[in-house]
Design an enzyme around this catalytic site. Structure first.
Site, PDB file in Angstrom:
ATOM      1  N   ASP A   1      -3.003 -10.426  -2.567  1.00  0.00           N
ATOM      2  CA  ASP A   1      -3.619  -9.926  -1.203  1.00  0.00           C
ATOM      3  C   ASP A   1      -5.089  -9.425  -1.448  1.00  0.00           C
ATOM      4  O   ASP A   1      -5.484  -9.089  -2.493  1.00  0.00           O
ATOM      5  CB  ASP A   1      -2.967  -8.691  -0.911  1.00  0.00           C
ATOM      6  CG  ASP A   1      -3.186  -8.072   0.776  1.00  0.00           C
ATOM      7  OD1 ASP A   1      -2.477  -8.607   1.362  1.00  0.00           O
ATOM      8  OD2 ASP A   1      -4.334  -7.588   0.752  1.00  0.00           O
TER       9      ASP A   1
ATOM     10  N   HIS B   1      -6.467  -7.050  -0.505  1.00  0.00           N
ATOM     11  CA  HIS B   1      -6.639  -5.474  -0.929  1.00  0.00           C
ATOM     12  C   HIS B   1      -5.787  -5.188  -2.058  1.00  0.00           C
ATOM     13  O   HIS B   1      -4.759  -5.846  -2.484  1.00  0.00           O
ATOM     14  CB  HIS B   1      -6.092  -4.663   0.227  1.00  0.00           C
ATOM     15  CG  HIS B   1      -6.897  -5.045   1.503  1.00  0.00           C
ATOM     16  ND1 HIS B   1      -6.351  -6.015   2.564  1.00  0.00           N
ATOM     17  CD2 HIS B   1      -8.025  -4.689   1.996  1.00  0.00           C
ATOM     18  CE1 HIS B   1      -7.094  -5.887   3.626  1.00  0.00           C
ATOM     19  NE2 HIS B   1      -8.387  -5.371   3.281  1.00  0.00           N
TER      20      HIS B   1
ATOM     21  N   ASP C   1      -5.042 -12.716   3.351  1.00  0.00           N
ATOM     22  CA  ASP C   1      -6.408 -12.148   4.023  1.00  0.00           C
ATOM     23  C   ASP C   1      -7.735 -12.351   3.201  1.00  0.00           C
ATOM     24  O   ASP C   1      -8.631 -12.146   3.513  1.00  0.00           O
ATOM     25  CB  ASP C   1      -6.252 -10.708   4.419  1.00  0.00           C
ATOM     26  CG  ASP C   1      -5.469  -9.844   3.180  1.00  0.00           C
ATOM     27  OD1 ASP C   1      -5.142 -10.369   2.111  1.00  0.00           O
ATOM     28  OD2 ASP C   1      -5.059  -8.705   3.463  1.00  0.00           O
TER      29      ASP C   1
ATOM     30  N   HIS D   1       0.757  -1.295   0.134  1.00  0.00           N
ATOM     31  CA  HIS D   1       0.102   0.036   0.081  1.00  0.00           C
ATOM     32  C   HIS D   1       0.744   1.150   0.022  1.00  0.00           C
ATOM     33  O   HIS D   1       0.350   2.359  -0.125  1.00  0.00           O
ATOM     34  CB  HIS D   1      -0.782   0.091   1.277  1.00  0.00           C
ATOM     35  CG  HIS D   1      -1.927  -0.886   1.271  1.00  0.00           C
ATOM     36  ND1 HIS D   1      -2.990  -1.230   0.319  1.00  0.00           N
ATOM     37  CD2 HIS D   1      -2.090  -1.956   1.960  1.00  0.00           C
ATOM     38  CE1 HIS D   1      -3.679  -2.317   0.367  1.00  0.00           C
ATOM     39  NE2 HIS D   1      -3.295  -2.536   1.624  1.00  0.00           N
TER      40      HIS D   1
HETATM   41 ZN   LIG Z   1      -4.422  -6.809   2.767  1.00  0.00          ZN
END
Ligand SMILES: [Zn+2]
Length: 344
Positions: A197, A199, A286, A162
């Site tokens: 991931d 996200h 995740d 991120h």
């Molecule tokens: Zn994540």
């Protein structure tokens, strides 16, 4: 499979975060990496090596020098301003949104607001040391690939995908996968990045968005409902020279192996068409069905399949640890991807 790990990550141990409508206990905690290390040892998935020191130079190939300077001094500035307290982690509380002036060299509050994009990512006393060590682990794993290994694993935290050139957030400060990809590109290799991931890897996308020498593909929860909310949509294809070198595959809430495996196949086909000579995987776990902060339905068994599918590309592959917050299952799920790859 060579794993690179050091205890340096223990220095970064946030206690609280504000996210998803509540202030609560931090989920990106040291036990995550320790669980995975224990599982790799128990299942004898290969040797675990201490990373070597690469200095700041490879970080500065990706990150803005002022941003790196900020990360190294932020906690000391925060403590100087507010004193040593029990909950001494630094959080932004105000941002230069539309109409306000960014102040990267202002007081600590304006620096935090200028460089952070969320409230889930505190800067602790040990954040810089752990982040720098995580970059060293990723670079050490990249060096193993450069020296001819088929696969390596950077088992470190905080995660990185991120973080962009000069913005931190999403529990990430330095973009480990981007730093490793750049190091390999500088060594004359042609890297592709696959981000699995839950996200979207907004930082990695932003770093390579205008480039045609690093391909980025991400399979993730649709930002229409999921973090990071402002990036990761299917119409983000890259810009300028980078047009066509960015692929986002956002998926709905509740996605299971059926939907996931189709998107993964699409990502792998696009990566194969790019003809990379090295693959870097942002390995987030995740997507797991019982992850406390995410909403996919990938099972422990499915992680073996994910590893095996990635292996079908037939490229030297560097796995870099990202998210995954179900502490009990995290070791098993991570090791399943690695074992699935090795057997695939
Ligand atoms: Zn994540």
């Amino acid at each position: 499979m060579k794993t690179f790990y050091s205890t340096a990550h223990l220095a970064h141990a946030p206690t609280l975060e504000f996210e998803m409508g509540r202030m609560g206990p931090a989920v990106e905690v040291p036990e995550r990496v320790e669980r995975v290390r224990a599982e790799i040892e128990a299942r004898k998935l290969g040797p675990i090596h201490e990373p070597r020191e690469f200095g700041n130079e490879p970080l500065l190939r990706i990150h803005n020098p002022d941003f790196v300077g900020f990360l190294t001094t932020a906690h000391a500035q925060w403590t100087k301003r507010y004193g040593e307290r029990e909950a001494a982690d630094a959080y932004p509380s105000v941002w230069p949104a539309r109409g306000l002036r960014e102040r990267r060299h202002g007081d600590i509050e304006s620096q935090l607001g200028s460089y952070a994009f969320d409230t889930a990512t505190p800067i602790t006393k040990g954040t810089w040391a752990a982040s720098h060590a995580a970059a060293n682990a990723a670079l050490s794993a990249a060096q193993a690939i450069r020296e001819g290994e088929r696969a390596s694993f950077s088992l470190a935290r905080p995660p990185g995908h991120h973080a962009s050139a000069d913005v931190f957030g999403g529990y990430c400060y330095l973009n480990n996968v981007a730093i490793a990809a750049q190091w390999l590109a500088d060594a004359g290799m042609r890297p592709a990045i696959l981000d699995v991931d839950y996200h979207h890897g907004n930082g990695t996308q932003a770093i390579f968005y205008r480039r045609d020498d690093v391909f980025f593909a991400s399979v993730h929860a649709d930002p229409a409902f999921a973090y990071p909310h402002f990036l990761g949509f299917a119409d983000e294809l890259g810009e300028g020279n980078g047009e066509g070198f960015n692929l986002n595959l956002p998926l709905p809430r509740g996605t299971d192996w059926g939907g996931y495996s189709l998107a993964l196949a699409t990502a792998l086909d696009a990566i194969a068409a790019f003809r990379p000579d090295v693959l870097l995987v942002s390995l987030g776990l995740d997507t797991y069905e019982h992850d406390p902060i995410c909403r996919f339905r990938i099972t422990t068994e499915d992680y073996l399949r994910i590893g095996a599918r990635i292996a079908t590309l037939g490229k030297p592959t560097l796995f870099i640890f990202e998210g995954g917050y179900h502490i009990e299952a995290l070791g098993r799920n991570t090791a399943n991807v690695l074992e699935g790859f090795v057997g695939g």
